[in-house]
Write an enzyme that holds these catalytic residues in place. Structure first.
Site, PDB file in Angstrom:
ATOM      1  N   HIS A   1      22.540  70.819  32.734  1.00  0.00           N
ATOM      2  CA  HIS A   1      23.172  71.721  33.701  1.00  0.00           C
ATOM      3  C   HIS A   1      22.884  73.197  33.430  1.00  0.00           C
ATOM      4  O   HIS A   1      23.323  74.050  34.187  1.00  0.00           O
ATOM      5  CB  HIS A   1      24.699  71.492  33.678  1.00  0.00           C
ATOM      6  CG  HIS A   1      25.071  70.047  33.569  1.00  0.00           C
ATOM      7  ND1 HIS A   1      24.797  69.139  34.571  1.00  0.00           N
ATOM      8  CD2 HIS A   1      25.662  69.325  32.580  1.00  0.00           C
ATOM      9  CE1 HIS A   1      25.221  67.935  34.192  1.00  0.00           C
ATOM     10  NE2 HIS A   1      25.743  68.023  32.977  1.00  0.00           N
TER      11      HIS A   1
ATOM     12  N   ASN B   1      17.913  62.087  28.645  1.00  0.00           N
ATOM     13  CA  ASN B   1      19.321  62.411  28.848  1.00  0.00           C
ATOM     14  C   ASN B   1      19.532  63.707  28.080  1.00  0.00           C
ATOM     15  O   ASN B   1      19.696  63.699  26.859  1.00  0.00           O
ATOM     16  CB  ASN B   1      20.236  61.306  28.306  1.00  0.00           C
ATOM     17  CG  ASN B   1      21.707  61.629  28.554  1.00  0.00           C
ATOM     18  OD1 ASN B   1      22.044  62.731  28.993  1.00  0.00           O
ATOM     19  ND2 ASN B   1      22.577  60.669  28.271  1.00  0.00           N
TER      20      ASN B   1
ATOM     21  N   ARG C   1      28.943  69.926  36.478  1.00  0.00           N
ATOM     22  CA  ARG C   1      28.011  68.843  36.129  1.00  0.00           C
ATOM     23  C   ARG C   1      27.191  68.371  37.330  1.00  0.00           C
ATOM     24  O   ARG C   1      26.272  67.573  37.203  1.00  0.00           O
ATOM     25  CB  ARG C   1      28.770  67.652  35.532  1.00  0.00           C
ATOM     26  CG  ARG C   1      29.362  67.949  34.179  1.00  0.00           C
ATOM     27  CD  ARG C   1      29.953  66.717  33.524  1.00  0.00           C
ATOM     28  NE  ARG C   1      30.992  67.104  32.602  1.00  0.00           N
ATOM     29  CZ  ARG C   1      30.789  67.481  31.335  1.00  0.00           C
ATOM     30  NH1 ARG C   1      29.589  67.480  30.827  1.00  0.00           N
ATOM     31  NH2 ARG C   1      31.797  67.847  30.575  1.00  0.00           N
TER      32      ARG C   1
ATOM     33  N   LEU D   1      24.873  58.612  31.160  1.00  0.00           N
ATOM     34  CA  LEU D   1      25.794  57.476  31.046  1.00  0.00           C
ATOM     35  C   LEU D   1      26.875  57.564  32.118  1.00  0.00           C
ATOM     36  O   LEU D   1      27.231  56.571  32.750  1.00  0.00           O
ATOM     37  CB  LEU D   1      26.460  57.461  29.666  1.00  0.00           C
ATOM     38  CG  LEU D   1      25.517  57.239  28.480  1.00  0.00           C
ATOM     39  CD1 LEU D   1      25.522  58.420  27.552  1.00  0.00           C
ATOM     40  CD2 LEU D   1      25.857  55.975  27.757  1.00  0.00           C
ATOM     41  N   SER D   2      27.401  58.780  32.296  1.00  0.00           N
ATOM     42  CA  SER D   2      28.533  58.951  33.219  1.00  0.00           C
ATOM     43  C   SER D   2      28.035  59.300  34.623  1.00  0.00           C
ATOM     44  O   SER D   2      26.891  59.725  34.799  1.00  0.00           O
ATOM     45  CB  SER D   2      29.444  60.071  32.694  1.00  0.00           C
ATOM     46  OG  SER D   2      28.752  61.307  32.683  1.00  0.00           O
TER      47      SER D   2
ATOM     48  N   ASP E   1      11.366  74.116  32.693  1.00  0.00           N
ATOM     49  CA  ASP E   1       9.984  74.605  32.655  1.00  0.00           C
ATOM     50  C   ASP E   1       9.082  73.676  31.843  1.00  0.00           C
ATOM     51  O   ASP E   1       7.947  73.409  32.234  1.00  0.00           O
ATOM     52  CB  ASP E   1       9.931  76.020  32.036  1.00  0.00           C
ATOM     53  CG  ASP E   1      10.377  77.101  33.010  1.00  0.00           C
ATOM     54  OD1 ASP E   1      10.443  76.826  34.230  1.00  0.00           O
ATOM     55  OD2 ASP E   1      10.661  78.227  32.562  1.00  0.00           O
TER      56      ASP E   1
ATOM     57  N   GLU F   1      15.430  60.894  34.677  1.00  0.00           N
ATOM     58  CA  GLU F   1      16.640  61.527  34.134  1.00  0.00           C
ATOM     59  C   GLU F   1      17.727  60.455  34.026  1.00  0.00           C
ATOM     60  O   GLU F   1      17.918  59.667  34.954  1.00  0.00           O
ATOM     61  CB  GLU F   1      17.086  62.644  35.094  1.00  0.00           C
ATOM     62  CG  GLU F   1      18.392  63.308  34.691  1.00  0.00           C
ATOM     63  CD  GLU F   1      18.847  64.358  35.720  1.00  0.00           C
ATOM     64  OE1 GLU F   1      18.097  64.667  36.678  1.00  0.00           O
ATOM     65  OE2 GLU F   1      19.983  64.852  35.561  1.00  0.00           O
TER      66      GLU F   1
ATOM     67  N   ARG G   1      32.660  64.085  38.237  1.00  0.00           N
ATOM     68  CA  ARG G   1      33.320  64.835  37.170  1.00  0.00           C
ATOM     69  C   ARG G   1      33.475  66.307  37.556  1.00  0.00           C
ATOM     70  O   ARG G   1      33.612  66.612  38.734  1.00  0.00           O
ATOM     71  CB  ARG G   1      32.518  64.639  35.874  1.00  0.00           C
ATOM     72  CG  ARG G   1      32.400  63.153  35.486  1.00  0.00           C
ATOM     73  CD  ARG G   1      31.629  62.957  34.217  1.00  0.00           C
ATOM     74  NE  ARG G   1      32.284  63.619  33.091  1.00  0.00           N
ATOM     75  CZ  ARG G   1      31.695  63.839  31.913  1.00  0.00           C
ATOM     76  NH1 ARG G   1      30.454  63.425  31.718  1.00  0.00           N
ATOM     77  NH2 ARG G   1      32.346  64.436  30.936  1.00  0.00           N
TER      78      ARG G   1
HETATM   79  C1  DQA Z   1      25.812  63.206  29.989  1.00  0.00           C
HETATM   80  C2  DQA Z   1      26.541  64.029  31.060  1.00  0.00           C
HETATM   81  C3  DQA Z   1      26.552  65.503  30.708  1.00  0.00           C
HETATM   82  O1  DQA Z   1      27.235  66.245  31.713  1.00  0.00           O
HETATM   83  C4  DQA Z   1      27.249  65.727  29.378  1.00  0.00           C
HETATM   84  O2  DQA Z   1      27.194  67.085  29.011  1.00  0.00           O
HETATM   85  C5  DQA Z   1      26.730  64.845  28.300  1.00  0.00           C
HETATM   86  C6  DQA Z   1      26.410  63.459  28.611  1.00  0.00           C
HETATM   87  C7  DQA Z   1      25.904  61.695  30.259  1.00  0.00           C
HETATM   88  O3  DQA Z   1      25.106  60.964  29.687  1.00  0.00           O
HETATM   89  O4  DQA Z   1      26.775  61.245  31.012  1.00  0.00           O
HETATM   90  O5  DQA Z   1      26.636  65.254  27.161  1.00  0.00           O
HETATM   91  O6  DQA Z   1      24.455  63.576  29.988  1.00  0.00           O
END
Ligand code: DQA
Length: 149
Positions: A81, A75, A112, A102-103, A88, A99, A108
């Protein structure tokens, strides 16, 4: 026991305190404990790391070239982004990559929706809060078993 490296990027050390309406009330330490326990019950060992620094994350990814890990969960937070350097580094390693977010990053802000990591990951899990980590353990276990089977 197969070893999985879990890398957490910037600001994830603030989980439980930061934007709880988006990321929930669970701390990263608690996610680590739950993930480790679930992994152990699935015969996997987990090493859990967090950094706010891109270079440190890149060095940890490069460590995966030394054959010490069988899989990587990442994560990368906001670096997801933005970071071509992390992209790389991930391209250089040969182990399965999942990958995690959480969200639900597609629900969003527009910025993102682009992930440099998705292009090199075997799969992506997002939108399930802290449970995304458990789902990722299930996914990596399945990938490793299929690979070896
Ligand atoms: C995140 C989503 C990303 O866009 C954000 O910058 C985070 C957390 C998530 O786990 O939802 O820091 O990776």
């Amino acid at each position: 026991m197969k070893k999985i490296l879990v890398i957490n990027g910037p600001n994830l050390n603030l989980l439980g305190k930061r934007e709880i309406e988006i990321y929930g009330k669970t701390s990263l330490k608690s996610i680590e404990n739950t993930t480790r326990e679930f992994a152990k019950n699935n015969s996997l060992e987990v090493e859990f790391k967090q950094s706010n620094e891109e270079s440190e994350i890149i060095n940890w990814i490069q460590d995966c070239m030394k054959n010490s890990y069988n899989g990587l969960l990442i994560n990368a937070g906001a670096y997801t982004h933005t970071s071509i350097a992390i992209f790389d580094a991930l391209k250089a390693i040969k182990i399965p990559i999942i990958e995690i977010h959480l969200s639900n990053i597609h629900k969003r802000e527009e910025f993102r929706k682009k992930s440099f990591i998705s292009e090199v990951a075997n799969g992506v899990i997002f939108g399930f809060g802290s449970y995304s980590y458990i789902l990722a353990i299930m996914a990596i276990k399945n990938l490793l078993e299929n690979k070896n089977g």
